[in-house]
Scaffold this motif. Structure first.
Motif, PDB file in Angstrom:
ATOM      1  N   VAL A  48       0.846  -1.199   0.000  1.00 63.53           N
ATOM      2  CA  VAL A  48       0.000   0.000   0.000  1.00 63.53           C
ATOM      3  C   VAL A  48       0.876   1.242   0.000  1.00 63.53           C
ATOM      4  O   VAL A  48       1.869   1.304   0.738  1.00 63.53           O
ATOM      5  CB  VAL A  48      -0.922   0.026   1.243  1.00 63.53           C
ATOM      6  N   LEU A  74      -6.023   2.400   7.167  1.00 64.22           N
ATOM      7  CA  LEU A  74      -6.018   0.958   6.889  1.00 64.22           C
ATOM      8  C   LEU A  74      -7.173   0.244   7.585  1.00 64.22           C
ATOM      9  O   LEU A  74      -7.757  -0.693   7.033  1.00 64.22           O
ATOM     10  CB  LEU A  74      -4.688   0.327   7.311  1.00 64.22           C
ATOM     11  N   ASP A  94      -6.121  -6.239   7.710  1.00 69.28           N
ATOM     12  CA  ASP A  94      -4.961  -5.424   7.328  1.00 69.28           C
ATOM     13  C   ASP A  94      -3.651  -6.039   7.802  1.00 69.28           C
ATOM     14  O   ASP A  94      -2.576  -5.530   7.490  1.00 69.28           O
ATOM     15  CB  ASP A  94      -5.108  -3.976   7.790  1.00 69.28           C
ATOM     16  N   VAL A  97      -1.185  -6.751   4.971  1.00 67.24           N
ATOM     17  CA  VAL A  97      -0.380  -5.700   4.334  1.00 67.24           C
ATOM     18  C   VAL A  97       1.075  -5.953   4.723  1.00 67.24           C
ATOM     19  O   VAL A  97       1.433  -5.862   5.891  1.00 67.24           O
ATOM     20  CB  VAL A  97      -0.842  -4.292   4.764  1.00 67.24           C
ATOM     21  N   VAL A 119      -2.991   0.467  -4.111  1.00 65.36           N
ATOM     22  CA  VAL A 119      -2.893  -0.871  -3.537  1.00 65.36           C
ATOM     23  C   VAL A 119      -2.421  -1.833  -4.621  1.00 65.36           C
ATOM     24  O   VAL A 119      -2.923  -1.811  -5.740  1.00 65.36           O
ATOM     25  CB  VAL A 119      -4.255  -1.356  -2.982  1.00 65.36           C
TER      26      VAL A 119
END
Length: 128
Positions: A48, A74, A94, A97, A119
Motif C-alpha cells: 500500500v 487501513l 490489514d 499488508v 494498492v
C-alpha cells in the motif's frame, strides 16, 4: 515476488489520526471511497502507498504523526483486504499488508485535503 496494481482510491476530506474525535468521519470517508472504487476484497498479500494531503494545523496541539494517520486509514479498508477471521468486533484483515509507503504534505494549488491510496497485490513468483 511480483506486484500487480489493484486500485487507486482517492479519498477527499480532512484526514484524521488514530483515537481522535475526527477518526470516525475519516473512516467513513475512506469506506465510501473504497466502495465507490468498485474493488472487491481479496484473499492476498498487499502493498500500500498512501499520500496524505493535510490541512494546516489549527493550533499547537494539532499534529500530524504519520503513523497515526496510517492506522485509521487501513482500519477502514475492509472493502479491499476483507475481514479478519475473528470472533469479536469485525476487523479488516490489514494484517495481510506486507509493505507500506506513506508520505504527508500540504495540498498543492487546486488539490483538496485527503489521501491517495494505491494498492498492489503481491503475487509469489511461479516456478516451473
Amino acid at each position: 515476488m511480483t506486484d500487480r496494481h489493484l486500485v487507486t482510491i482517492q479519498v477527499t476530506g480532512r484526514p484524521a489520526t488514530f483515537a481522535t474525535a475526527h477518526e470516525k468521519p475519516w473512516k467513513d470517508a475512506v469506506r465510501s471511497a473504497v466502495a465507490a472504487s468498485g474493488v472487491q476484497p481479496r484473499d492476498a498479500r498487499f502493498a500500500v502507498r498512501l499520500e496524505f494531503r493535510l490541512v494546516s494545523a489549527r493550533n499547537a496541539n494539532e499534529v500530524w504523526d504519520l503513523d497515526n494517520l496510517i492506522k485509521p486509514t487501513l482500519d477502514a479498508m475492509e472493502g479491499v483486504f476483507g475481514a479478519r477471521a475473528w470472533r469479536g468486533t469485525p476487523q479488516p484483515a490489514d494484517d495481510r499488508v506486507d509493505r507500506i509507503e506513506a508520505t504527508k504534505r500540504l495540498p498543492r494549488v487546486g488539490e483538496v485535503p485527503g489521501v491517495t491510496i494505491d494498492v498492489w497485490v503481491i503475487e509469489p513468483d511461479r516456478r516451473a
